[in-house]
Design an enzyme around this catalytic site. Structure first.
Site, mmCIF file in Angstrom:
data_model
loop_
_atom_site.group_PDB
_atom_site.id
_atom_site.type_symbol
_atom_site.label_atom_id
_atom_site.label_comp_id
_atom_site.label_asym_id
_atom_site.label_seq_id
_atom_site.Cartn_x
_atom_site.Cartn_y
_atom_site.Cartn_z
ATOM 1 N N MET A 1 0.872 -1.169 0.000
ATOM 2 C CA MET A 1 0.000 0.000 0.000
ATOM 3 C C MET A 1 0.913 1.224 0.000
ATOM 4 O O MET A 1 1.639 1.452 0.965
ATOM 5 C CB MET A 1 -0.894 -0.018 1.237
ATOM 6 C CG MET A 1 -1.810 1.170 1.373
ATOM 7 S SD MET A 1 -3.114 0.917 2.626
ATOM 8 C CE MET A 1 -2.166 0.671 4.116
ATOM 9 N N HIS B 1 1.396 3.682 12.936
ATOM 10 C CA HIS B 1 0.939 2.957 11.742
ATOM 11 C C HIS B 1 -0.528 3.231 11.414
ATOM 12 O O HIS B 1 -1.373 3.269 12.300
ATOM 13 C CB HIS B 1 1.080 1.447 11.989
ATOM 14 C CG HIS B 1 2.255 0.844 11.299
ATOM 15 N ND1 HIS B 1 2.645 -0.465 11.497
ATOM 16 C CD2 HIS B 1 3.129 1.338 10.397
ATOM 17 C CE1 HIS B 1 3.703 -0.738 10.769
ATOM 18 N NE2 HIS B 1 4.014 0.342 10.101
ATOM 19 N N GLU B 2 -0.825 3.357 10.130
ATOM 20 C CA GLU B 2 -2.197 3.482 9.624
ATOM 21 C C GLU B 2 -2.986 4.607 10.292
ATOM 22 O O GLU B 2 -4.154 4.463 10.619
ATOM 23 C CB GLU B 2 -2.949 2.151 9.775
ATOM 24 C CG GLU B 2 -2.330 0.991 9.042
ATOM 25 C CD GLU B 2 -2.183 1.259 7.544
ATOM 26 O OE1 GLU B 2 -2.988 2.047 6.997
ATOM 27 O OE2 GLU B 2 -1.266 0.691 6.930
ATOM 28 N N GLY B 3 -2.324 5.726 10.459
ATOM 29 C CA GLY B 3 -2.965 6.890 11.062
ATOM 30 C C GLY B 3 -2.614 6.997 12.528
ATOM 31 O O GLY B 3 -2.809 6.061 13.305
ATOM 32 N N HIS C 1 -7.025 9.378 14.553
ATOM 33 C CA HIS C 1 -8.180 8.544 14.895
ATOM 34 C C HIS C 1 -9.087 9.207 15.930
ATOM 35 O O HIS C 1 -10.303 8.947 15.951
ATOM 36 C CB HIS C 1 -7.707 7.162 15.351
ATOM 37 C CG HIS C 1 -7.184 6.349 14.214
ATOM 38 N ND1 HIS C 1 -8.009 5.789 13.267
ATOM 39 C CD2 HIS C 1 -5.918 6.037 13.839
ATOM 40 C CE1 HIS C 1 -7.270 5.153 12.361
ATOM 41 N NE2 HIS C 1 -6.003 5.294 12.688
#
Length: 592
Positions: free
Chosen positions: A160, A435-437, A442
């Protein structure tokens, strides 16, 4: 030494989640408990025999960039190919695509085993799963046939590729550009991407990047972003597709999987294949990102679980001191697990890891229901999953750093050395709040989007699920006080949310200033709910005289611990969230 609890994983799946309920849906109808147990046993064998033995080696022997190619641990070639040949990469996909229609819940449970054994090694195949799923979901038949078969077998790696040097979380600012060619759906890609997990390595024959880029002349912002498949090597000739590895990042932990800096189209020769419709790339990519966010929470939980198991084993064997009040020095020292403060740190770890695992597998079951059920059950599961995703990503990520720190503390000075694995777990845990935001992203997602989503419908469903558990707990005399306590905190949370929502659209900065704290606040509430659910089952089994008394009593003690030590933290957070004093907004840059 165990790296996870088989008994707890079995409890979570078959007693707490009642995962066999999924087989009432047509998509999962062929599966039985025997099949699910075989899947878990196969995962355990791979983890035990292939992943765990090279855990330390992969940390010590970092990937290296040699002559433009990253070389990784030699064991990864075998591991990746084995994952492909055994059907792990596409296990959840339909039969007609070569998959097994395995519930995501079982796939995630298996992933938890792999991650607890060796986080770095587990990353490679499951990145490919996410990338392949994007192609099969949004790509045309030609793209699917061209790329997915070799991804499923592990011959090709999937990634990704989002982040750029000047556009991290702010994806609207990406500058990688796609220029149309004479071939329909084929573009020349030019730009760079950074921090790309498994973005180049020699354990697979080709790397298939799912890459965000802006078609030349597209609208500014997120509305102008498209999604492309950009292979490292052209197909079928195998020539370079002008995707060059500019560098490799040297990380604090998670060293066995390379994180790379890519230059795309430096020689104007990088072909990318449009996935789906132009300008819809971010909405497509969010499918993979949301799947990955649950995965990140699970990664953190798995690492912290392995650390907990290591510290538990050490605490049982390490003699140190005597009981407080014991003055007779002729008596032998006692194992440190008998000291109250060590039991506190072990209870903290057990409460965090098993509570987080319960939430993450619950989210996985919601994903399965959203995929396979009929309306309205389908919509409700999807809404609740959407609401819980920022919590399920962030609470385990943040708290498992603290949990792993407690594991290290139990070992004392020994924990700080490379003679024990916990120092590695401690380093590897820290990536997950990023990781991932990040956690901040969030927090904004939960308060700024999910709470407001569909007129608050998802928030209502969340409260309704907790209320249902509270009612169930009131049927058990020993749990009534805990049901009352959770109801009190649920009410406080609803009042706090209403107070914050009164600022939405009016005082936007104030509304979102403490979004990260709001996320933490709801994370504590959510895990308390998960512990009450587990305690209901445990108390029922104890009342029936189940011979596994120690296992179920351990669940009850975790409920007691979490409510006494963790749930009460909502009081201080709630006070902060309704306070009118806003120092973070009033602080001036030059005052730091």
């Amino acid at each position: 030494m165990p790296f996870y609890s088989k008994r707890d994983l079995e409890f979570q799946l078959f007693e707490n989640l009642l995962v066999m309920e999924l087989t009432r849906h047509t998509y999962f109808h062929d599966h039985t408990k025997e099949v699910f147990n075989m899947v878990l046993e196969a995962a355990d064998q791979i983890a035990e025999n292939y992943l765990k033995p090279i855990l330390t080696e992969m940390d010590r022997k970092e990937p290296k960039l040699v002559d433009g190619k990253i070389k990784v641990h030699e064991g990864m070639k075998t591991i990746i190919r084995q994952f492909g040949e055994n059907g792990w990469i596409n296990a959840t996909f339909p039969y007609d695509e070569g998959g097994q229609q395995l519930p995501t819940t079982l796939h995630m449970a298996s992933g938890f085993i792999f991650q607890a054994a060796n986080y770095s090694a587990s990353v490679y195949p499951f990145l490919t799963t996410g990338a392949a799923n994007l192609i099969r979901t949004f790509g045309n038949k030609e793209l699917i046939e061209k790329f997915t078969p070799n991804m499923y077998t592990g011959k090709w790696q999937g990634t990704m590729a989002l982040t750029e040097p000047d556009a991290g979380s702010s994806l609207s600012d990406i500058s990688t550009t796609a220029y149309p060619t004479e071939k329909e759906g084929v573009y020349l890609i030019k730009g760079q991407k950074v921090y790309i997990s498994c973005g180049d390595h020699d354990a697979c024959e080709n790397i298939i990047h799912l890459m965000l880029a802006r078609i030349h002349g597209a609208p500014a912002g997120v509305k102008g972003i498209s999604l492309f498949v950009v292979p490292q090597k052209r197909i079928p000739c195998g020539e370079s597709n002008d995707v060059l590895t500019e560098g490799i990042y040297h990380k604090m932990g998670y060293k066995g999987a390379p994180i790379v800096h890519l230059m795309i189209g430096s020689n104007n020769g990088s072909e990318g294949f449009l996935v789906g419709e132009p300008h819809n790339g971010l909405s497509y990519m969010f499918q993979m990102m949301n799947e990955a966010r649950i995965g990140v929470g699970l990664n953190a939980t798995a690492i912290a679980t392995a650390a907990y198991q290591a510290s538990l084993a050490y605490a049982k064997e390490r003699p140190q001191g005597r009981k407080i009040g014991e003055k007779d020095l002729s008596k032998p020292q006692i194992p440190i697990i008998q000291h109250a403060d060590v039991k506190r740190m072990l209870l903290f770890q057990k409460a965090i890891t098993e509570g987080s695992l319960a939430l993450l597998l619950y989210c996985s079951k919601l994903s399965d229901i959203a995929h396979a059920a009929e309306e309205p059950e389908k919509e409700q599961a999807a809404l609740l999953l959407d609401f819980l995703t920022p919590i399920a990503k962030s609470y385990p990520s943040e708290m498992c750093c603290l949990s792993t720190s407690a594991a290290l503390q139990i070992l004392g000075g020994a924990g700080y050395t490379t003679d024990f694995p916990i120092e590695q777990y401690y380093r590897e845990a820290r990536i997950h709040p990023i990781h991932e935001g990040t956690t901040g992203i969030h927090g904004l997602d939960l308060l700024g989007r999910k709470v407001l989503m569909k007129g608050g419908k998802a928030l209502h469903l969340f409260g309704k699920e907790i209320a249902t558990t509270i009612l169930d707990a009131r049927e058990i005399n020993s749990l009534i006080s805990y049901a009352d306590t959770l109801e009190k905190y649920l009410g406080k949370a609803q009042q706090t949310t209403a107070h914050l929502l009164s600022k939405a659209g009016i005082k936007t900065e104030e509304f979102l200033a403490d979004a990260s704290l709001y996320l933490e606040y709801n994370g504590i509430l959510t895990i308390a709910w998960q512990w009450l659910k587990q305690a209901i089952i445990a108390q029922e089994q104890l009342d029936k005289g189940n011979p596994e008394k120690s296992f179920y009593q351990g669940k009850i003690m975790c409920l007691r611990y979490f409510f006494e030590y963790e749930l009460v933290k909502m009081d201080a957070l709630g006070k902060r969230l309704v306070s009118p004093d806003m120092p973070t907004l009033d602080m001036h840059e030059e005052w730091f």
